[in-house]
Design a protein around this motif. Structure first.
Motif, short mmCIF file in Angstrom:
data_model
loop_
_atom_site.label_atom_id
_atom_site.label_comp_id
_atom_site.label_asym_id
_atom_site.label_seq_id
_atom_site.Cartn_x
_atom_site.Cartn_y
_atom_site.Cartn_z
N ASP A 80 2.41 1.74 -3.38
CA ASP A 80 1.46 2.35 -4.31
C ASP A 80 1.33 3.84 -4.07
OD1 ASP A 80 1.09 -0.06 -5.45
OD2 ASP A 80 -0.90 -0.44 -4.60
N LEU A 81 1.22 4.22 -2.79
CA LEU A 81 1.06 5.64 -2.46
C LEU A 81 2.29 6.44 -2.88
CD1 LEU A 81 -0.61 5.59 1.09
CD2 LEU A 81 -1.64 6.34 -1.08
N VAL A 114 8.77 11.91 8.20
CA VAL A 114 7.62 11.20 8.77
C VAL A 114 6.49 11.28 7.75
CG1 VAL A 114 6.00 11.12 10.67
CG2 VAL A 114 8.34 11.88 11.07
N LYS A 115 5.95 10.11 7.40
CA LYS A 115 4.88 10.09 6.40
C LYS A 115 3.64 10.75 6.98
CE LYS A 115 6.56 5.57 4.83
NZ LYS A 115 6.40 4.13 5.10
N PRO A 116 3.17 11.84 6.37
CA PRO A 116 1.96 12.49 6.90
C PRO A 116 0.73 11.62 6.63
CG PRO A 116 3.19 13.95 5.43
CD PRO A 116 3.73 12.58 5.24
N VAL A 117 -0.32 11.81 7.44
CA VAL A 117 -1.52 10.98 7.31
C VAL A 117 -2.30 11.34 6.03
CG1 VAL A 117 -3.78 10.51 8.31
CG2 VAL A 117 -1.76 10.42 9.74
N GLY A 118 -2.51 12.63 5.82
CA GLY A 118 -3.29 13.03 4.64
C GLY A 118 -2.49 12.84 3.36
N TYR A 119 -3.16 12.37 2.30
CA TYR A 119 -2.42 12.09 1.07
C TYR A 119 -1.85 13.36 0.45
CZ TYR A 119 -1.14 10.74 -3.60
OH TYR A 119 -0.43 10.56 -4.76
N ALA A 120 -2.62 14.42 0.52
CA ALA A 120 -2.16 15.67 -0.12
C ALA A 120 -0.80 16.09 0.45
CB ALA A 120 -3.19 16.77 0.07
N ARG A 156 0.85 -1.20 0.00
CA ARG A 156 0.00 0.00 0.00
C ARG A 156 0.88 1.25 0.00
NH1 ARG A 156 -2.52 -3.27 4.27
NH2 ARG A 156 -4.06 -4.51 3.16
N ASP A 157 1.93 1.21 0.81
CA ASP A 157 2.83 2.37 0.85
C ASP A 157 3.55 2.53 -0.48
OD1 ASP A 157 2.74 3.94 3.22
OD2 ASP A 157 3.38 2.16 4.34
N THR A 172 9.29 7.02 7.13
CA THR A 172 8.67 6.17 8.13
C THR A 172 7.41 6.78 8.74
OG1 THR A 172 9.02 5.24 10.33
CG2 THR A 172 10.29 7.16 9.80
N SER A 173 6.66 5.95 9.43
CA SER A 173 5.45 6.42 10.12
C SER A 173 5.79 7.06 11.45
CB SER A 173 4.53 5.23 10.43
OG SER A 173 3.94 4.76 9.27
N SER A 174 6.98 6.74 11.97
CA SER A 174 7.27 7.04 13.37
C SER A 174 7.95 8.37 13.58
CB SER A 174 8.14 5.93 13.94
OG SER A 174 8.89 6.40 15.03
N ARG A 175 7.50 9.08 14.62
CA ARG A 175 8.17 10.31 15.03
C ARG A 175 8.89 10.06 16.37
NH1 ARG A 175 4.19 13.62 14.11
NH2 ARG A 175 4.87 14.70 12.26
#
Lengths: 484, 156
Positions: free
Chosen positions: B19-20, B118-124, B16-17, B97-100
């Motif tokens: 793809d994003l 850090v990968k932000p939650v919102g796609y934009a 999924r990541d 990464t997801s982690s802060r």
């Protein structure tokens, strides 16, 4: 009637004044004391010189016949020792202090001897020509002065032991009467027996020795018992301390364990819970871009809800992680200018108050001793709240002021916003507790962070308000170590 | 112009990541420049040109985008190996990464990471961040050349 010699009167007067001045507060008075003590020592030394060298220094002459005559050699020695000891005691060096101790102790011994000699008849004769029995008042004054000088040295020597609040001092004070009165009584009784012809010299010696042995045994037993008692108490205390140390280390281990678990938990949320939320939001947005035209209004609304919820969940997770981080981050406290913190925080909130008439009134703010980063989080959260809840006001006024109270600084952040019902005041600082609905956005973690940070600094945070009457939040922080 | 060497090596286990990230890289025309590997072993295989990458064109990627949480060899392990290698250490590595978490940040930088995102939650925001990352590391930044590395290792 034995007349008082002029030198005796002057020396004892000087020594009394010197004792009085030796513990005076002002430096000048203390130097006067040293000078007087030195003079008394000089008179004593001169008299001794007269006796030893067989010369006349003319210091013993006067016009009043009652005051003529030379003081006894023993009193002269006492004056020399006490005066010299008091004068030396004012010097700082270790050698001078040791000398002062020895001289003052010697003076006290001479004084004690003079008093005791009165108990066995004041006209005791001594083969030394210089020795002269002191009249009782002179002996008492000399004894009191020299004993006072011993006790007046609380930092060292016998005086320190006798005045100490510790067990040794208590024991010494209890033993002193036995040690002084005991030998006097024994010898007095022996002499009494001899005088009355009740026993001969050998018996008297045996009686005296027996009396001394009994006395020393009494002192020994009392001291030994006291030491045993103290040791028993010490053993008990040690066992208690060991137990406490064990308990403490066990609890510390528990806290460490909990902390590690909390860290692992927070780590896992960071990595494992944040990822799926991110995927929902990410693919939701891609889907929205990809299929917007093919979705009817209902489908678009559903998708918007999905996206909203995912984003909210993301914000909640981020804030929760931040909250947990604030509780664990190592604190680095230093003296801190709160005015700068307020300025920075206010600037940071520029976006939140854009297009608003929002005024900040910063009053007096004493410096605090706190972690700069964490204090800024506190101030930003409180100011952000104040900005948020004054949104319905045409003109928002936010006041920040602080004051010293005890060892703390109490800071007030006051706004003229919508306030809250004091009924729910206890819920204010709880995690995810909100007193307002969706009209004011937020996750309910800001005040929980404030409380946590303030409590980590050993302070308190509280708030008061009236519904629609503005709110005031207070917090306390330790006062700055160095005052400007 | 040799196009065999991929400018971006993306090390990411979650499809999924991937793809994003590829969608975001696609927005700035960099999707074709990325080679995706799914774990740390494969990442090192690619960099060492061994295993299924044996015979792959020589040369190093302009940047490695490295996820922290990977199966088997973790992101930190891969980072350590890259930064301890006399030549590979030149390659810029961006942790993605997801982690802060404080520990992740400090561990990454201590092991020589060049950046940490850090990968932000919102796609934009996520897409904007990836675009910025791709634009900087694969376009603006001048990557190290292999020859420099040879000279350096001879001196070392």
């Amino acid at each position: 009637v034995v007349g008082l010699e002029l030198t005796t009167v002057v020396s004892l007067a000087f020594l009394s004044a010197a004792s009085w001045f030796s513990s005076a507060g002002s430096r000048r008075r203390r130097s006067v004391g040293v000078a007087l003590a030195g003079l008394a020592a000089l008179i004593g030394a001169a008299t001794l010189l007269e006796y030893l060298a067989g010369i006349d220094l003319w210091i013993d002459r006067g016009t009043d016949p009652g005051l003529l005559g030379r003081m006894g050699g023993n009193l002269a020695l006492l004056c020399f020792c006490l005066g010299g000891g008091l004068a030396l005691g004012a010097a700082a060096s270790r050698g001078a202090q040791l000398g002062a101790d020895a001289l003052i102790l010697a003076a006290a011994a001479i004084g004690l001897f003079a008093v005791i000699s009165h108990l066995f008849g004041s006209d005791l004769q001594c083969p030394l020509a210089a020795y002269a029995p002191m009249p009782l008042p002179t002996a008492l004054v000399a004894f009191v002065l020299s004993t006072a000088a011993v006790l007046n040295r609380p930092a060292r020597g016998l005086g320190q032991l006798l005045r100490s609040a510790a067990s040794g001092g208590v024991l010494a004070r209890r033993m002193i009467p036995v040690l002084v009165i005991g030998p006097i009584a024994t010898v007095r009784l022996t002499l009494f027996g001899l005088d009355a012809g009740a026993f001969d010299g050998g018996f008297a010696a045996a009686f005296g020795v027996m009396g001394s042995v009994a006395l020393l045994m009494l002192v020994l037993v009392r001291s030994a018992r006291a030491i045993d008692r103290l040791e028993a108490v010490r053993r008990g205390n040690e066992a208690q301390i060991r137990q406490m140390v064990q308990d403490l280390s066990r609890r510390t281990e528990e806290v460490h364990h909990t902390n590690r678990e909390l860290e692992a938990f927070s780590y896992s949320i960071s990595h494992d819970l944040r990822a799926p939320i991110r995927h929902i939001a990410g693919f939701g947005e891609l889907l929205e871009a990809h299929a917007r035209d093919r979705l009817d209004a209902k489908g678009q609304r559903y998708l918007a809800h999905i996206l909203d919820s995912a984003r909210n969940a993301g914000v909640l997770i981020d804030e929760l992680l931040e909250f947990s981080r604030l509780g664990r981050a190592a604190m680095q406290t230093r003296d801190l200018d709160l005015r700068a913190v307020v300025r920075d925080s206010w600037k940071q909130l520029e976006m939140e108050r854009r297009d608003r008439d929002c005024r900040l009134d910063a009053g007096e703010l004493p410096a605090v001793h706190a972690d700069p980063t964490l204090t800024r989080v506190v101030m930003t959260n409180l100011l952000s709240n104040a900005i948020k809840y004054t949104a319905p006001r045409e003109r928002a006024v936010i006041e920040v002021a602080g004051r010293r109270e005890g060892g703390e600084v109490i800071v007030d952040v006051r706004d003229n916003g919508v306030g809250f019902d004091m009924k729910y005041a206890d819920k204010l600082f709880g995690v995810f507790q909100r007193l307002h609905g969706e009209e004011f956005p937020g996750s309910g973690i800001g005040l929980a962070s404030v409380k946590r940070i303030i409590e980590r600094h050993g302070g308190r945070a509280w708030g008061e308000a009236a519904l629609d009457g503005g709110a005031t939040f207070h917090f306390s922080l330790p006062i700055a170590k160095e005052q400007p | 112009m040799t196009s065999e060497v991929n400018r971006i090596l993306l090390v990411e286990d979650s499809q999924r990541d991937v793809d994003l990230i590829l969608a975001a890289l696609g927005e700035c025309g960099l999707a074709d420049d990325a080679l995706v590997v799914r774990d740390g072993e494969q990442a090192l295989d690619y960099l060492y040109r061994r295993g299924r990458f044996e015979g792959h064109a020589p040369g190093l990627p302009a940047v490695v985008l490295l996820d922290l949480k990977l199966p088997r060899l973790s992101g930190l392990d891969v980072l350590t190996q890259i930064k301890c290698h006399p030549e590979l250490r030149m390659v810029p590595v961006v942790m993605l990464t997801s982690s802060r978490e404080e520990s992740d940040l400090s561990n990454s930088y201590l092991r020589g990471a060049n950046a940490y995102m850090v990968k932000p939650v919102g796609y934009a925001q996520f897409a904007a961040a990836i675009r910025a990352l791709g634009a900087f590391w694969a376009k603006v930044n001048e990557p190290p050349r292999r020859t420099i590395g040879r000279q350096m290792s001879r001196h070392a």
